[in-house]
Scaffold this motif. Sequence first.
Motif, mmCIF file in Angstrom:
data_model
loop_
_atom_site.group_PDB
_atom_site.id
_atom_site.type_symbol
_atom_site.label_atom_id
_atom_site.label_comp_id
_atom_site.label_asym_id
_atom_site.label_seq_id
_atom_site.Cartn_x
_atom_site.Cartn_y
_atom_site.Cartn_z
ATOM 1 N N ARG A 49 18.340 34.016 3.017
ATOM 2 C CA ARG A 49 18.380 34.925 1.875
ATOM 3 C C ARG A 49 16.961 35.404 1.632
ATOM 4 O O ARG A 49 16.063 34.598 1.367
ATOM 5 C CB ARG A 49 18.907 34.219 0.643
ATOM 6 N N ILE A 50 16.767 36.682 1.720
ATOM 7 C CA ILE A 50 15.454 37.266 1.512
ATOM 8 C C ILE A 50 15.603 38.338 0.438
ATOM 9 O O ILE A 50 16.372 39.282 0.606
ATOM 10 C CB ILE A 50 14.895 37.883 2.808
ATOM 11 N N GLY A 51 14.901 38.171 -0.654
ATOM 12 C CA GLY A 51 14.966 39.150 -1.730
ATOM 13 C C GLY A 51 13.643 39.893 -1.844
ATOM 14 O O GLY A 51 12.593 39.273 -1.870
ATOM 15 N N THR A 52 13.720 41.176 -1.889
ATOM 16 C CA THR A 52 12.531 41.996 -2.085
ATOM 17 C C THR A 52 12.848 43.050 -3.140
ATOM 18 O O THR A 52 14.005 43.373 -3.385
ATOM 19 C CB THR A 52 12.104 42.705 -0.784
ATOM 20 N N ARG A 53 11.803 43.557 -3.734
ATOM 21 C CA ARG A 53 11.996 44.664 -4.664
ATOM 22 C C ARG A 53 10.739 45.516 -4.701
ATOM 23 O O ARG A 53 9.645 45.012 -4.504
ATOM 24 C CB ARG A 53 12.411 44.173 -6.045
ATOM 25 N N VAL A 54 10.935 46.787 -4.926
ATOM 26 C CA VAL A 54 9.808 47.715 -4.994
ATOM 27 C C VAL A 54 9.766 48.445 -6.334
ATOM 28 O O VAL A 54 8.962 49.345 -6.517
ATOM 29 C CB VAL A 54 9.862 48.748 -3.835
ATOM 30 N N ASP A 57 5.995 45.255 -10.032
ATOM 31 C CA ASP A 57 5.005 44.391 -9.406
ATOM 32 C C ASP A 57 5.395 42.930 -9.601
ATOM 33 O O ASP A 57 5.851 42.539 -10.668
ATOM 34 C CB ASP A 57 3.621 44.615 -10.024
ATOM 35 N N LEU A 58 5.200 42.143 -8.553
ATOM 36 C CA LEU A 58 5.423 40.709 -8.642
ATOM 37 C C LEU A 58 4.084 40.014 -8.557
ATOM 38 O O LEU A 58 3.201 40.428 -7.806
ATOM 39 C CB LEU A 58 6.332 40.234 -7.509
ATOM 40 N N SER A 59 3.917 38.955 -9.300
ATOM 41 C CA SER A 59 2.639 38.261 -9.317
ATOM 42 C C SER A 59 2.336 37.656 -7.957
ATOM 43 O O SER A 59 3.220 37.174 -7.264
ATOM 44 C CB SER A 59 2.643 37.162 -10.383
ATOM 45 N N SER A 60 1.075 37.661 -7.598
ATOM 46 C CA SER A 60 0.631 37.060 -6.352
ATOM 47 C C SER A 60 0.810 35.557 -6.421
ATOM 48 O O SER A 60 0.511 34.945 -7.439
ATOM 49 C CB SER A 60 -0.836 37.402 -6.106
#
Length: 81
Positions: A49-54, A57-60
């Motif tokens: 399961r790989i979740g990404t979003r554009v 912003d996600l914290s480093s």
Amino acid sequence: MGTAEPSVAEYIAECQRILQKSGLTYKAIHDCHAAVHAQGAPRVATDIRIGTRVDRDLSSGGGNDAKVKRVQEILAKEHVI
């Protein structure tokens, strides 16, 4: 998958084309399971399961970054990556 369309078939087809080009196969995952069993693990489960979003912003350092880094460190010692 968040899209404006009800069907995601075209998106999935594109992912499948990329996976085929990469050479990733079910057999590779099966071989990983066999190797882990050979090391003594009685049960192995693989969920990808790989979740990404554009859209924001996600914290480093959030998410699984620390876990990925730890695995990379182990593999780097063996020159696998």
